[in-house]
Design a protein around this motif. Sequence first.
Motif, PDB file in Angstrom:
ATOM      1  N   ASP A 121     119.903  41.876  47.697  1.00  0.00           N
ATOM      2  CA  ASP A 121     120.218  42.235  46.337  1.00  0.00           C
ATOM      3  C   ASP A 121     119.666  43.344  45.933  1.00  0.00           C
ATOM      4  OD1 ASP A 121     121.203  39.711  45.984  1.00  0.00           O
ATOM      5  OD2 ASP A 121     119.574  38.915  45.286  1.00  0.00           O
ATOM      6  N   GLY A 122     119.384  44.506  46.833  1.00  0.00           N
ATOM      7  CA  GLY A 122     118.970  46.037  46.250  1.00  0.00           C
ATOM      8  C   GLY A 122     117.419  46.061  46.596  1.00  0.00           C
ATOM      9  N   PRO A 123     116.877  46.941  45.994  1.00  0.00           N
ATOM     10  CA  PRO A 123     115.378  47.212  46.133  1.00  0.00           C
ATOM     11  C   PRO A 123     114.599  45.700  45.939  1.00  0.00           C
ATOM     12  CG  PRO A 123     116.308  48.654  44.692  1.00  0.00           C
ATOM     13  CD  PRO A 123     117.358  47.910  44.765  1.00  0.00           C
ATOM     14  N   VAL A 124     113.605  45.357  47.067  1.00  0.00           N
ATOM     15  CA  VAL A 124     113.081  44.210  46.871  1.00  0.00           C
ATOM     16  C   VAL A 124     112.193  44.403  45.628  1.00  0.00           C
ATOM     17  CG1 VAL A 124     111.163  42.922  47.702  1.00  0.00           C
ATOM     18  CG2 VAL A 124     113.016  43.788  49.329  1.00  0.00           C
ATOM     19  N   TYR A 125     112.277  43.329  44.800  1.00  0.00           N
ATOM     20  CA  TYR A 125     111.576  43.202  43.548  1.00  0.00           C
ATOM     21  C   TYR A 125     109.869  43.356  43.755  1.00  0.00           C
ATOM     22  CZ  TYR A 125     109.974  41.148  39.075  1.00  0.00           C
ATOM     23  OH  TYR A 125     109.509  41.125  37.734  1.00  0.00           O
ATOM     24  N   PRO A 126     109.059  44.289  42.790  1.00  0.00           N
ATOM     25  CA  PRO A 126     107.827  44.380  43.109  1.00  0.00           C
ATOM     26  C   PRO A 126     106.842  43.316  42.720  1.00  0.00           C
ATOM     27  CG  PRO A 126     108.731  45.875  41.209  1.00  0.00           C
ATOM     28  CD  PRO A 126     109.837  44.848  41.997  1.00  0.00           C
ATOM     29  N   GLY A 127     107.302  42.585  41.980  1.00  0.00           N
ATOM     30  CA  GLY A 127     106.616  41.067  41.587  1.00  0.00           C
ATOM     31  C   GLY A 127     105.734  41.451  40.202  1.00  0.00           C
ATOM     32  N   THR A 128     106.527  42.123  39.374  1.00  0.00           N
ATOM     33  CA  THR A 128     106.009  42.601  38.006  1.00  0.00           C
ATOM     34  C   THR A 128     105.696  41.173  37.142  1.00  0.00           C
ATOM     35  OG1 THR A 128     107.105  44.835  38.247  1.00  0.00           O
ATOM     36  CG2 THR A 128     106.516  44.164  35.954  1.00  0.00           C
ATOM     37  N   CYS A 129     106.632  40.589  37.266  1.00  0.00           N
ATOM     38  CA  CYS A 129     106.550  39.372  36.371  1.00  0.00           C
ATOM     39  C   CYS A 129     106.078  38.196  37.096  1.00  0.00           C
ATOM     40  CB  CYS A 129     107.952  38.977  35.452  1.00  0.00           C
ATOM     41  SG  CYS A 129     108.581  40.038  34.374  1.00  0.00           S
ATOM     42  N   ARG A 130     105.733  38.275  38.193  1.00  0.00           N
ATOM     43  CA  ARG A 130     105.312  37.048  39.027  1.00  0.00           C
ATOM     44  C   ARG A 130     103.985  36.599  38.285  1.00  0.00           C
ATOM     45  NH1 ARG A 130     103.862  39.130  43.733  1.00  0.00           N
ATOM     46  NH2 ARG A 130     106.132  39.175  44.431  1.00  0.00           N
ATOM     47  N   PRO A 131     103.625  35.287  37.934  1.00  0.00           N
ATOM     48  CA  PRO A 131     102.520  34.921  37.498  1.00  0.00           C
ATOM     49  C   PRO A 131     101.478  34.424  38.511  1.00  0.00           C
ATOM     50  CG  PRO A 131     104.188  33.312  37.313  1.00  0.00           C
ATOM     51  CD  PRO A 131     104.802  34.255  37.954  1.00  0.00           C
ATOM     52  N   ALA A 132     100.372  34.489  37.896  1.00  0.00           N
ATOM     53  CA  ALA A 132      99.122  34.043  38.953  1.00  0.00           C
ATOM     54  C   ALA A 132      99.353  32.464  39.150  1.00  0.00           C
ATOM     55  CB  ALA A 132      97.659  34.248  38.796  1.00  0.00           C
ATOM     56  N   GLN A 133      99.588  31.573  38.246  1.00  0.00           N
ATOM     57  CA  GLN A 133      99.665  30.314  38.177  1.00  0.00           C
ATOM     58  C   GLN A 133     101.450  29.892  37.937  1.00  0.00           C
ATOM     59  OE1 GLN A 133      97.140  28.566  39.227  1.00  0.00           O
ATOM     60  NE2 GLN A 133      95.839  30.138  39.248  1.00  0.00           N
ATOM     61  N   ALA A 134     101.707  28.847  38.332  1.00  0.00           N
ATOM     62  CA  ALA A 134     103.016  28.274  38.248  1.00  0.00           C
ATOM     63  C   ALA A 134     103.087  28.184  36.736  1.00  0.00           C
ATOM     64  CB  ALA A 134     103.308  27.105  38.933  1.00  0.00           C
ATOM     65  N   PRO A 135     104.326  28.496  36.042  1.00  0.00           N
ATOM     66  CA  PRO A 135     104.643  28.342  34.525  1.00  0.00           C
ATOM     67  C   PRO A 135     104.585  26.885  34.443  1.00  0.00           C
ATOM     68  CG  PRO A 135     105.859  30.027  35.628  1.00  0.00           C
ATOM     69  CD  PRO A 135     105.317  29.377  36.781  1.00  0.00           C
ATOM     70  N   ARG A 136     104.320  26.537  33.114  1.00  0.00           N
ATOM     71  CA  ARG A 136     104.396  25.037  32.484  1.00  0.00           C
ATOM     72  C   ARG A 136     105.239  25.278  31.550  1.00  0.00           C
ATOM     73  NH1 ARG A 136     100.320  22.163  34.601  1.00  0.00           N
ATOM     74  NH2 ARG A 136      98.471  23.144  35.593  1.00  0.00           N
ATOM     75  N   GLY A 137     105.686  23.846  31.134  1.00  0.00           N
ATOM     76  CA  GLY A 137     106.570  23.457  29.882  1.00  0.00           C
ATOM     77  C   GLY A 137     107.895  23.597  30.545  1.00  0.00           C
ATOM     78  N   PRO A 138     108.930  23.419  29.336  1.00  0.00           N
ATOM     79  CA  PRO A 138     110.399  23.457  29.711  1.00  0.00           C
ATOM     80  C   PRO A 138     110.847  24.616  30.488  1.00  0.00           C
ATOM     81  CG  PRO A 138     109.935  22.577  27.716  1.00  0.00           C
ATOM     82  CD  PRO A 138     108.610  23.132  28.053  1.00  0.00           C
ATOM     83  N   ARG A 139     111.957  24.383  31.140  1.00  0.00           N
ATOM     84  CA  ARG A 139     112.439  25.600  31.914  1.00  0.00           C
ATOM     85  C   ARG A 139     113.317  26.561  30.771  1.00  0.00           C
ATOM     86  NH1 ARG A 139     117.652  26.442  33.662  1.00  0.00           N
ATOM     87  NH2 ARG A 139     118.392  24.444  33.533  1.00  0.00           N
ATOM     88  N   PRO A 140     112.745  27.884  30.896  1.00  0.00           N
ATOM     89  CA  PRO A 140     113.266  29.006  29.937  1.00  0.00           C
ATOM     90  C   PRO A 140     115.031  28.854  30.058  1.00  0.00           C
ATOM     91  CG  PRO A 140     111.678  29.849  30.965  1.00  0.00           C
ATOM     92  CD  PRO A 140     111.812  28.483  31.911  1.00  0.00           C
ATOM     93  N   GLN A 141     115.801  29.025  29.213  1.00  0.00           N
ATOM     94  CA  GLN A 141     117.217  28.981  29.058  1.00  0.00           C
ATOM     95  C   GLN A 141     117.425  30.384  28.834  1.00  0.00           C
ATOM     96  OE1 GLN A 141     118.956  26.250  29.972  1.00  0.00           O
ATOM     97  NE2 GLN A 141     116.750  25.443  30.001  1.00  0.00           N
TER      98      GLN A 141
END
Length: 280
Positions: A121-141
Amino acid sequence: MTFVTRFAPSPTGPLHLGHAYSALLAHDMARAAGGRFLLRIEDIDRARCRPEWEAQVLDDLTWLGIRWDAPPLRQSARLPAHAAALDDLWARGLLYPCTCTRRDIDLALGAPQEGVPLGPDGPVYPGTCRPAQAPRGPRPQDSHLRLNMRRAATGPCRFTETGPAHARPVETTPQDYAARIGDVVLARRDFGTSYHLSVVLDDAAQGVTHVIRGADLFEATRIHALLQRLLGLPAPVYHHHRLIRDDAGKRLAKRDDARALAKYRAEGATPEDIRRMTGL
């Protein structure tokens, strides 16, 4: 096992010689195997898909002599199934929301510069938004959702390739997924899904056993094989064929109206002429 393949155009522009080659090759291979040829209209890009382009696609394919063995599947009708798969992956902690723009990613990578890894898909994403823990709650829309490769790719993943350039089993390691592919987008805010997710779900829904498509999608198949494993879907055999290029060696795109089938038809070309032009 019955040989089942498909052609899956997006009605965002005219079919060109490259599309004709891919559709005819898949149709020929299905008929030679005594199998089935299916059609899927990939119309999830509502901003660019047009009814007139879809009508032209169907007309061009019929003119080429291509016949499909079931009513065309409209991808937009599959959005609930795509959403259910996203819910599953989200509940398992494999997705996370991402608000990065393309410019944000370029800045994070220091692009343009040599050494920036490029994935399907192009440049490999650098993980800027990757959280340390799995997100909780409903899936964002209302945001892009990325697949956390560190959680998803836990072992080698394989697919079978029969195309002329890579006729062999293909394996991707967790290290390759992290370094060469990265956290790919599986849901887009404007589409509700992505090509990678929808194509594997829709191929499974249509019972596709053999995927025949251009060599430009070979590397993306590593993503598709992983998603099939994560979602418990059957893995088809892949055949990535050569690309039809212009006189300068550039791959044809929908904006290349000079190579549009409609233009050749208007000039009096026959389906046999198209087969000759594409090397069939």
